[in-house]
Design a protein around this motif. Structure first.
Motif, PDB file in Angstrom:
ATOM      1  N   ARG A  17       1.369  -1.438   0.022  1.00 11.75           N
ATOM      2  CA  ARG A  17       0.187   0.074   0.020  1.00 11.75           C
ATOM      3  C   ARG A  17       1.030   1.235  -0.384  1.00 11.75           C
ATOM      4  O   ARG A  17       2.294   1.564   0.567  1.00 11.75           O
ATOM      5  CB  ARG A  17      -0.781   0.024   1.121  1.00 11.75           C
ATOM      6  CG  ARG A  17      -2.091  -1.021   1.614  1.00 11.75           C
ATOM      7  CD  ARG A  17      -3.307  -1.037   2.367  1.00 11.75           C
ATOM      8  NE  ARG A  17      -3.795  -2.049   2.566  1.00 11.75           N
ATOM      9  CZ  ARG A  17      -4.824  -1.385   2.292  1.00 11.75           C
ATOM     10  NH1 ARG A  17      -5.751  -0.965   1.376  1.00 11.75           N
ATOM     11  NH2 ARG A  17      -6.079  -2.878   2.610  1.00 11.75           N
ATOM     12  N   GLU A  18       0.620   2.619  -0.745  1.00  7.06           N
ATOM     13  CA  GLU A  18       1.258   3.554  -0.496  1.00  7.06           C
ATOM     14  C   GLU A  18       1.670   4.291   0.755  1.00  7.06           C
ATOM     15  O   GLU A  18       2.559   5.090   1.048  1.00  7.06           O
ATOM     16  CB  GLU A  18       0.672   4.025  -1.602  1.00  7.06           C
ATOM     17  CG  GLU A  18       0.341   4.493  -3.278  1.00  7.06           C
ATOM     18  CD  GLU A  18      -0.142   5.087  -4.197  1.00  7.06           C
ATOM     19  OE1 GLU A  18      -0.650   6.803  -3.332  1.00  7.06           O
ATOM     20  OE2 GLU A  18       0.045   4.935  -4.786  1.00  7.06           O
ATOM     21  N   SER A  19       0.223   4.304   1.561  1.00  2.00           N
ATOM     22  CA  SER A  19       0.301   4.090   2.590  1.00  2.00           C
ATOM     23  C   SER A  19       1.281   3.739   3.719  1.00  2.00           C
ATOM     24  O   SER A  19       1.252   3.493   4.984  1.00  2.00           O
ATOM     25  CB  SER A  19      -1.221   4.409   3.498  1.00  2.00           C
ATOM     26  OG  SER A  19      -2.022   3.297   3.041  1.00  2.00           O
ATOM     27  N   GLY A  20       1.502   2.055   3.593  1.00  3.78           N
ATOM     28  CA  GLY A  20       2.622   1.720   4.411  1.00  3.78           C
ATOM     29  C   GLY A  20       1.967  -0.063   4.473  1.00  3.78           C
ATOM     30  O   GLY A  20       0.917   0.080   4.234  1.00  3.78           O
ATOM     31  N   GLY A  21       2.208  -1.212   4.919  1.00  2.03           N
ATOM     32  CA  GLY A  21       1.681  -1.731   5.162  1.00  2.03           C
ATOM     33  C   GLY A  21       1.633  -2.994   3.463  1.00  2.03           C
ATOM     34  O   GLY A  21       1.976  -2.408   2.354  1.00  2.03           O
ATOM     35  N   TYR A  22       0.590  -3.744   3.717  1.00  2.00           N
ATOM     36  CA  TYR A  22       0.166  -4.808   2.019  1.00  2.00           C
ATOM     37  C   TYR A  22      -1.684  -4.272   1.984  1.00  2.00           C
ATOM     38  O   TYR A  22      -1.728  -4.355   2.744  1.00  2.00           O
ATOM     39  CB  TYR A  22       1.067  -5.486   2.409  1.00  2.00           C
ATOM     40  CG  TYR A  22       1.855  -6.248   2.054  1.00  2.00           C
ATOM     41  CD1 TYR A  22       2.357  -6.069   0.756  1.00  2.00           C
ATOM     42  CD2 TYR A  22       3.262  -5.814   2.778  1.00  2.00           C
ATOM     43  CE1 TYR A  22       4.199  -5.914   1.026  1.00  2.00           C
ATOM     44  CE2 TYR A  22       4.551  -5.361   3.125  1.00  2.00           C
ATOM     45  CZ  TYR A  22       5.333  -5.744   2.005  1.00  2.00           C
ATOM     46  OH  TYR A  22       6.248  -5.978   2.126  1.00  2.00           O
ATOM     47  N   LEU A  23      -1.879  -4.603   0.203  1.00  3.25           N
ATOM     48  CA  LEU A  23      -3.011  -5.145   0.460  1.00  3.25           C
ATOM     49  C   LEU A  23      -4.141  -5.515   1.021  1.00  3.25           C
ATOM     50  O   LEU A  23      -4.908  -5.480   1.494  1.00  3.25           O
ATOM     51  CB  LEU A  23      -3.205  -4.868  -1.105  1.00  3.25           C
ATOM     52  CG  LEU A  23      -2.769  -3.768  -2.124  1.00  3.25           C
ATOM     53  CD1 LEU A  23      -3.473  -4.209  -3.478  1.00  3.25           C
ATOM     54  CD2 LEU A  23      -3.625  -2.508  -1.532  1.00  3.25           C
ATOM     55  N   ARG A  24      -3.471  -7.351   1.372  1.00  2.56           N
ATOM     56  CA  ARG A  24      -3.267  -7.642   2.691  1.00  2.56           C
ATOM     57  C   ARG A  24      -3.033  -8.031   3.279  1.00  2.56           C
ATOM     58  O   ARG A  24      -1.380  -8.175   3.829  1.00  2.56           O
ATOM     59  CB  ARG A  24      -3.712  -9.214   1.559  1.00  2.56           C
ATOM     60  CG  ARG A  24      -4.263 -10.740   2.585  1.00  2.56           C
ATOM     61  CD  ARG A  24      -4.200 -11.593   1.411  1.00  2.56           C
ATOM     62  NE  ARG A  24      -5.118 -12.995   2.648  1.00  2.56           N
ATOM     63  CZ  ARG A  24      -5.641 -13.409   3.196  1.00  2.56           C
ATOM     64  NH1 ARG A  24      -7.419 -12.745   2.025  1.00  2.56           N
ATOM     65  NH2 ARG A  24      -6.115 -14.555   3.629  1.00  2.56           N
ATOM     66  N   ASP A  25      -3.595  -7.478   4.691  1.00  2.00           N
ATOM     67  CA  ASP A  25      -2.684  -7.732   6.234  1.00  2.00           C
ATOM     68  C   ASP A  25      -1.645  -8.972   6.062  1.00  2.00           C
ATOM     69  O   ASP A  25      -2.452  -9.881   6.303  1.00  2.00           O
ATOM     70  CB  ASP A  25      -3.642  -7.436   7.260  1.00  2.00           C
ATOM     71  CG  ASP A  25      -3.817  -5.808   6.768  1.00  2.00           C
ATOM     72  OD1 ASP A  25      -3.813  -5.322   6.779  1.00  2.00           O
ATOM     73  OD2 ASP A  25      -5.750  -5.761   7.391  1.00  2.00           O
ATOM     74  N   HIS A  26      -0.638  -8.603   6.944  1.00  4.41           N
ATOM     75  CA  HIS A  26       0.485  -9.323   7.298  1.00  4.41           C
ATOM     76  C   HIS A  26       0.205 -10.033   8.648  1.00  4.41           C
ATOM     77  O   HIS A  26       0.464 -10.371   9.615  1.00  4.41           O
ATOM     78  CB  HIS A  26       1.631  -9.317   6.541  1.00  4.41           C
ATOM     79  CG  HIS A  26       1.970  -9.492   5.911  1.00  4.41           C
ATOM     80  ND1 HIS A  26       3.806  -8.845   5.246  1.00  4.41           N
ATOM     81  CD2 HIS A  26       1.858  -9.329   4.682  1.00  4.41           C
ATOM     82  CE1 HIS A  26       3.433  -9.356   3.732  1.00  4.41           C
ATOM     83  NE2 HIS A  26       1.933  -9.078   3.819  1.00  4.41           N
ATOM     84  N   SER A  27      -1.198 -10.238   8.895  1.00  6.04           N
ATOM     85  CA  SER A  27      -2.002 -10.643  10.018  1.00  6.04           C
ATOM     86  C   SER A  27      -1.751 -12.316  10.739  1.00  6.04           C
ATOM     87  O   SER A  27      -1.164 -12.930   9.479  1.00  6.04           O
ATOM     88  CB  SER A  27      -2.989 -10.966  10.222  1.00  6.04           C
ATOM     89  OG  SER A  27      -3.442 -11.654   9.534  1.00  6.04           O
ATOM     90  N   ILE A  28      -0.500 -13.090  11.675  1.00  9.20           N
ATOM     91  CA  ILE A  28      -1.328 -14.031  12.084  1.00  9.20           C
ATOM     92  C   ILE A  28      -1.819 -15.058  10.663  1.00  9.20           C
ATOM     93  O   ILE A  28      -1.066 -15.596  10.549  1.00  9.20           O
ATOM     94  CB  ILE A  28      -1.215 -14.672  13.299  1.00  9.20           C
ATOM     95  CG1 ILE A  28       0.276 -13.567  13.689  1.00  9.20           C
ATOM     96  CG2 ILE A  28      -0.752 -15.951  13.437  1.00  9.20           C
ATOM     97  CD1 ILE A  28       0.147 -14.112  15.483  1.00  9.20           C
TER      98      ILE A  28
END
Length: 305
Positions: A85-96
């Motif tokens: 994502r442009e705002s940081g992180g990824y389009l699909r969260d890297h949650s557990i």
């Protein structure tokens, strides 16, 4: 004609056994049949022990013109998992929970970074649906009104990151169309009603049978949920009025739904080919339907391992 094959989920050995059972032989690294070809219905990734092997086999057949491969929700999720994502992180969260779903894919591509990037580029090219005069095919649900949204923009596959981002934007018309094709319709359960799915996640939404007329059935008949027991609940009017796949439509082939038990036609023109190969607890099978152009589908055309 065409052999439709359901969700594989990294089960390479099952896929090879099924192809051989149907008379395909390997020539120059590609599985071929003298008079037939394959349409794979999506979900090649996650859960199984050899995701990389499955992708290589499917890709080799597609590139040789021996098969077509549709995209599934697990492929969409994988693209989102790797897209920042442009705002940081990824389009699909890297949650557990999300990482655990992708664990077998990550393990399969460990030490194969270049091949992982090739796989991701391949996923962008996979069609969202196939429609001919004889049949329709997609990973989950075919809703003509929503497919028309894609047709108006001449979108047949994800193509690039810009379109991917539009497809997961809840405010974009593409999102509803792609959700239908790759995940199928769902209904929110009444407050306080939940169930535990096969991966231990507590859900408050359930999949519904989009091939059933929802106007006069019970929720038990309309819900498609094998992981947990859901009590009878009232069905909202917007669900009662939704489109369903009519008996007069051409045959439609799909996977996605984790069926169990006997392999059989749902309706004379509706065929699901996901019989839970990734779940040994459900005595899962990898299933194909050998389509010869018939307008009325029959159980005799199924093959499975």
């Amino acid at each position: 004609m065409i052999d439709f094959i359901g969700d594989i989920h990294g089960h390479y050995d099952h896929l090879v056994a099924l192809l051989k059972k149907m008379g395909y032989t390997q020539k120059n690294g590609v599985y071929k049949h003298p008079s037939r070809r394959v349409i794979f219905l999506g979900d090649y990734l996650d859960r199984g022990p050899d995701v990389r092997g499955v992708v290589r086999l499917v890709r080799s057949m597609v590139e040789a013109g021996e098969a077509e491969a549709l995209i599934g929700n697990h492929e969409l999720n994988t693209l989102c998992f790797w897209t920042p994502r442009e705002s940081g992180g990824y389009l699909r969260d890297h949650s557990i929970n999300k990482i655990l779903i992708h664990t077998e894919t990550l393990r399969s591509y460990q030490h194969y970074d270049v091949e992982l990037q090739e796989m991701l580029r391949f996923l962008y090219t996979l069609p969202l649906y196939i429609e001919t005069d004889l049949f329709r095919a997609q990973h989950a649900c075919f809703d003509l009104s929503l497919v028309d949204v894609l047709k108006k923009e001449n979108i047949t596959c994800i193509q690039n990151e810009e379109i991917l981002k539009r497809m997961i934007d809840k405010n974009n018309p593409l999102c509803k169309a792609v959700d239908s094709l790759l995940k199928g319709p769902e209904m929110a359960l009444p407050k306080g009603v939940t169930y535990e799915d096969c991966e231990g996640v507590i859900r408050n939404r359930t999949r519904i049978c989009w091939w059933i007329n929802p106007a006069s059935v019970s929720s038990k008949e309309l819900f498609l949920q094998s992981e947990g027991d859901i009590p009878e609940v009232s069905i909202p009017e917007e669900i009662r009025r939704r489109n369903y796949y009519h008996e007069s439509e051409r045959p439609v082939f799909f996977g996605h739904y984790w069926f169990t038990g006997d392999v059989q036609i749902i309706k004379p023109n509706v065929c699901c080919l996901d019989y839970s190969v990734a779940s040994y607890k459900k005595n899962g099978k990898l299933v194909a339907y050998r389509f010869d152009g018939e307008s009325t589908l029959t159980n005799e055309h199924f093959v499975y391992v």
